[in-house]
Design a protein around this motif. Structure first.
Motif, mmCIF file in Angstrom:
data_model
loop_
_atom_site.group_PDB
_atom_site.id
_atom_site.type_symbol
_atom_site.label_atom_id
_atom_site.label_comp_id
_atom_site.label_asym_id
_atom_site.label_seq_id
_atom_site.Cartn_x
_atom_site.Cartn_y
_atom_site.Cartn_z
ATOM 1 N N TRP B 139 -40.901 63.041 72.548
ATOM 2 C CA TRP B 139 -40.258 62.073 73.444
ATOM 3 C C TRP B 139 -38.765 62.016 73.179
ATOM 4 O O TRP B 139 -38.325 62.122 72.032
ATOM 5 N N CYS B 140 -38.001 61.819 74.263
ATOM 6 C CA CYS B 140 -36.598 61.403 74.116
ATOM 7 C C CYS B 140 -36.578 59.957 74.586
ATOM 8 O O CYS B 140 -36.795 59.683 75.772
ATOM 9 N N ASN B 141 -36.358 59.055 73.631
ATOM 10 C CA ASN B 141 -36.513 57.623 73.905
ATOM 11 C C ASN B 141 -37.898 57.390 74.526
ATOM 12 O O ASN B 141 -38.899 57.717 73.889
ATOM 13 N N ASP B 142 -37.992 56.919 75.750
ATOM 14 C CA ASP B 142 -39.330 56.665 76.299
ATOM 15 C C ASP B 142 -39.746 57.694 77.362
ATOM 16 O O ASP B 142 -40.675 57.446 78.144
ATOM 17 N N GLN B 143 -39.085 58.844 77.367
ATOM 18 C CA GLN B 143 -39.434 59.925 78.297
ATOM 19 C C GLN B 143 -40.141 61.042 77.532
ATOM 20 O O GLN B 143 -39.550 61.605 76.598
ATOM 21 N N GLU B 144 -41.332 61.423 77.953
ATOM 22 C CA GLU B 144 -41.977 62.562 77.288
ATOM 23 C C GLU B 144 -41.273 63.850 77.695
ATOM 24 O O GLU B 144 -40.866 64.013 78.852
ATOM 25 N N MET B 145 -41.130 64.757 76.735
ATOM 26 C CA MET B 145 -40.392 66.008 77.002
ATOM 27 C C MET B 145 -41.364 67.163 77.182
ATOM 28 O O MET B 145 -42.249 67.375 76.346
ATOM 29 N N PRO B 146 -41.172 67.972 78.233
ATOM 30 C CA PRO B 146 -41.989 69.173 78.380
ATOM 31 C C PRO B 146 -41.533 70.239 77.382
ATOM 32 O O PRO B 146 -40.415 70.191 76.891
ATOM 33 N N ALA B 147 -42.419 71.203 77.093
ATOM 34 C CA ALA B 147 -42.020 72.325 76.233
ATOM 35 C C ALA B 147 -40.984 73.164 76.976
ATOM 36 O O ALA B 147 -41.093 73.364 78.189
ATOM 37 N N PRO B 148 -39.952 73.666 76.266
ATOM 38 C CA PRO B 148 -38.944 74.506 76.930
ATOM 39 C C PRO B 148 -39.571 75.820 77.413
ATOM 40 O O PRO B 148 -40.571 76.282 76.860
ATOM 41 N N ASP B 149 -38.971 76.414 78.438
ATOM 42 C CA ASP B 149 -39.412 77.727 78.908
ATOM 43 C C ASP B 149 -39.195 78.789 77.829
ATOM 44 O O ASP B 149 -38.299 78.658 77.002
ATOM 45 N N ASP B 150 -40.017 79.848 77.901
ATOM 46 C CA ASP B 150 -39.891 80.944 76.930
ATOM 47 C C ASP B 150 -38.843 81.950 77.427
ATOM 48 O O ASP B 150 -39.165 82.949 78.057
ATOM 49 N N ILE B 151 -37.578 81.667 77.107
ATOM 50 C CA ILE B 151 -36.451 82.502 77.570
ATOM 51 C C ILE B 151 -36.068 83.473 76.460
ATOM 52 O O ILE B 151 -36.143 83.140 75.273
ATOM 53 N N THR B 152 -35.676 84.702 76.848
ATOM 54 C CA THR B 152 -35.273 85.704 75.840
ATOM 55 C C THR B 152 -33.892 85.385 75.286
ATOM 56 O O THR B 152 -33.118 84.638 75.892
ATOM 57 N N LEU B 153 -33.580 86.029 74.163
ATOM 58 C CA LEU B 153 -32.262 85.865 73.547
ATOM 59 C C LEU B 153 -31.160 86.291 74.516
ATOM 60 O O LEU B 153 -30.138 85.607 74.641
ATOM 61 N N ASN B 154 -31.357 87.386 75.210
ATOM 62 C CA ASN B 154 -30.335 87.908 76.140
ATOM 63 C C ASN B 154 -30.012 86.913 77.244
ATOM 64 O O ASN B 154 -28.892 86.865 77.737
ATOM 65 N N ASP B 155 -31.019 86.157 77.627
ATOM 66 C CA ASP B 155 -30.839 85.237 78.753
ATOM 67 C C ASP B 155 -30.493 83.818 78.327
ATOM 68 O O ASP B 155 -30.474 82.917 79.178
ATOM 69 N N GLY B 156 -30.263 83.608 77.051
ATOM 70 C CA GLY B 156 -30.035 82.234 76.617
ATOM 71 C C GLY B 156 -28.863 82.097 75.667
ATOM 72 O O GLY B 156 -28.331 83.082 75.138
ATOM 73 N N LEU B 157 -28.465 80.859 75.443
ATOM 74 C CA LEU B 157 -27.445 80.541 74.439
ATOM 75 C C LEU B 157 -28.115 80.414 73.080
ATOM 76 O O LEU B 157 -29.247 79.963 72.980
ATOM 77 N N ILE B 158 -27.393 80.814 72.034
ATOM 78 C CA ILE B 158 -27.945 80.703 70.678
ATOM 79 C C ILE B 158 -27.024 79.816 69.834
ATOM 80 O O ILE B 158 -25.802 79.961 69.872
ATOM 81 N N GLU B 159 -27.608 78.901 69.099
ATOM 82 C CA GLU B 159 -26.867 78.046 68.175
ATOM 83 C C GLU B 159 -26.929 78.682 66.793
ATOM 84 O O GLU B 159 -28.014 79.010 66.306
ATOM 85 N N LEU B 160 -25.771 78.865 66.157
ATOM 86 C CA LEU B 160 -25.744 79.457 64.815
ATOM 87 C C LEU B 160 -24.877 78.608 63.892
ATOM 88 O O LEU B 160 -24.001 77.881 64.342
ATOM 89 N N SER B 161 -25.119 78.770 62.578
ATOM 90 C CA SER B 161 -24.229 78.121 61.618
ATOM 91 C C SER B 161 -23.018 79.014 61.423
ATOM 92 O O SER B 161 -23.123 80.242 61.378
ATOM 93 N N ALA B 162 -21.847 78.368 61.311
ATOM 94 C CA ALA B 162 -20.602 79.123 61.166
ATOM 95 C C ALA B 162 -20.575 79.908 59.864
ATOM 96 O O ALA B 162 -20.090 81.037 59.824
ATOM 97 N N SER B 163 -21.126 79.328 58.787
ATOM 98 C CA SER B 163 -20.916 79.962 57.488
ATOM 99 C C SER B 163 -21.563 81.342 57.430
ATOM 100 O O SER B 163 -20.967 82.304 56.963
ATOM 101 N N ARG B 164 -22.780 81.469 57.934
ATOM 102 C CA ARG B 164 -23.437 82.783 57.893
ATOM 103 C C ARG B 164 -22.811 83.749 58.893
ATOM 104 O O ARG B 164 -22.757 84.953 58.654
ATOM 105 N N LEU B 165 -22.346 83.225 60.001
ATOM 106 C CA LEU B 165 -21.688 84.100 60.985
ATOM 107 C C LEU B 165 -20.404 84.666 60.387
ATOM 108 O O LEU B 165 -20.144 85.877 60.466
ATOM 109 N N LEU B 166 -19.607 83.804 59.752
ATOM 110 C CA LEU B 166 -18.343 84.259 59.169
ATOM 111 C C LEU B 166 -18.572 85.151 57.953
ATOM 112 O O LEU B 166 -17.765 86.028 57.663
ATOM 113 N N ALA B 167 -19.690 84.953 57.266
ATOM 114 C CA ALA B 167 -19.991 85.790 56.096
ATOM 115 C C ALA B 167 -20.627 87.114 56.515
ATOM 116 O O ALA B 167 -20.818 88.007 55.683
ATOM 117 N N GLY B 168 -20.943 87.253 57.794
ATOM 118 C CA GLY B 168 -21.540 88.512 58.270
ATOM 119 C C GLY B 168 -22.933 88.758 57.703
ATOM 120 O O GLY B 168 -23.342 89.901 57.503
#
Lengths: 259, 259
Positions: B139-168
């Motif tokens: 739930w988000c507050n009092d709204q039930e949330m559906p499961a997200p669609d199964d999108i590929t990496l190529n078709d989606g945004l990715i969240e990463l931590s800066a430290s591992r990205l900068l460390a390669g």
């Protein structure tokens, strides 16, 4: 220009932005068409085109003689900054708009004879408009904004574009490592807002004129430096790697570019 | 556990989070004390400590026999996941909290005998609580949330931590380049929310148990895979490089880790 006239233009464009926002959400719910421009990472939608069309029509009506530079039409046709020149970025952060329906902006700017007059950045999701210019000051909706503190790169967060960071260009990695943390939002408008609010000490990215025209007016009004990343003046008709930063962070980042 | 009991615990913790949020803003306005922990990039404030203290006291009162693992106290003392184990991340994204007063989270999780029961992530600025678990749904507050669609990496945004990205490390650069765009927020909680909302196809970062305990419950409930970045099961008492992603993006990212 007289202050009263400026205030009138400011209020008028604010009302256009609210109208555009209504259309954005209407189109999002009923009919979003996404196309690739130059690559899979460079998208355009019917909403980008529709918002630009709306704003162009409003501008033509308000100032028939003005020139208009917009992301989705006619670029390259305006050859000089003489007279009144409007810039439109109808949806800034189109990838965020398509994938997230969040973190995107609408931006508008007015220059006269190459002088900054008024700029507008709307955070569409949050329904906040950052607006103003050298004569009116900088406002978030109806609250005047103070100039951000002059914080160093080491003590602040830095907003960067992913493409230059991943390409290892312009010392973006060193900039990130010197800072207290790098953040990547994926929208120039939303990144500039972070700098304007003092939440980040700077933002650097390769940009086209419509990406930075509004922000340049707002940020410079509030004492944020706004140059190419090597510290030179920006040509309003060309792409640049733009650096907007507090005085201290600006000095540090420009210094990194020197051989 | 009976559904009615779970709902009661859920509502109780929601009310704790609202109380904690009130204190966060009170302390922010009157008295913010910032200290370094292990480095200039690893901060703790009196607010982190105060929120953890508050939540520990509430948990002790509600379930006196439960174990509590929190970021700012006593870690390393809980040696097994037997019985009821609570996780607290009082301020997740402390750097954002200090520098931006924005984009930070409070996270709480309850496991019983190593089974996920309930998780809570509060986006403090937006005053949204993402909560629930396998029995109650997400739930988000009092709204039930559906499961997200199964999108590929190529078709989606990715969240990463800066430290591992900068460390390669861990092929973070390749992950970023395969995606439609990399985003860096600087808070695990806020990044996990992006995945939960379907705004990003995944998030990867090196994390401590309190950074991922709540998200693991919420995301797995909504069919997001949650493992180490090489696809193995997560040990709830150890640090890991955690990958949460849609099934398709998960396969792609785990594959990149193979020699």
């Amino acid at each position: 220009m007289e202050t009263a006239t400026l205030k009138e233009i400011d209020a008028t464009v604010n009302s256009w932005l609210h109208e555009a926002r209504g259309l954005v959400y209407q189109w999002l719910q009923t009919d979003l068409q996404v196309e690739q421009k130059t690559s899979r990472l460079d998208l355009v939608t019917n909403v980008d085109k529709g918002v630009e069309q709306l704003l162009r029509a409003k501008i033509n009506n308000l100032m028939p003689a003005a020139k208009v530079i917009g992301e989705e039409n006619d670029h390259g046709q305006v050859k000089s900054m003489e007279g009144a020149v409007w810039f439109i970025d109808p949806i800034d952060g189109t990838m965020n708009f398509v994938k997230q329906h969040d973190d995107f902006a609408i931006m508008v700017a007015l220059y006269i004879d190459n002088q900054p007059i008024l700029g507008w950045i709307m955070d569409v999701t949050k329904n906040n408009i950052y607006h103003g210019g050298p004569q009116l000051g900088v406002w978030c909706n109806d609250q005047e904004m103070p100039a951000p503190d002059d914080i160093t790169l080491n003590d602040g967060l830095i907003e960067l574009s992913a493409s230059r960071l991943l390409a290892g260009e312009m010392h973006f990695e060193e900039i990130a490592k010197m800072s207290s943390g790098v953040r990547i939002i994926g929208s120039a408008g939303i990144s500039f807002i972070k700098v304007l609010e003092g939440k980040a000490v700077g933002y650097a990215s390769k940009m086209k004129p419509w990406d930075f025209a509004a922000a340049k007016i707002l940020l410079e009004t509030n004492k944020i430096l706004f140059t190419t990343i090597d510290g030179n003046e920006i040509d309003m008709l060309l792409s640049s790697t733009v650096l907007s930063a507090t005085a201290s962070a600006h000095t540090q980042i420009v210094q990194l570019q020197r051989p």
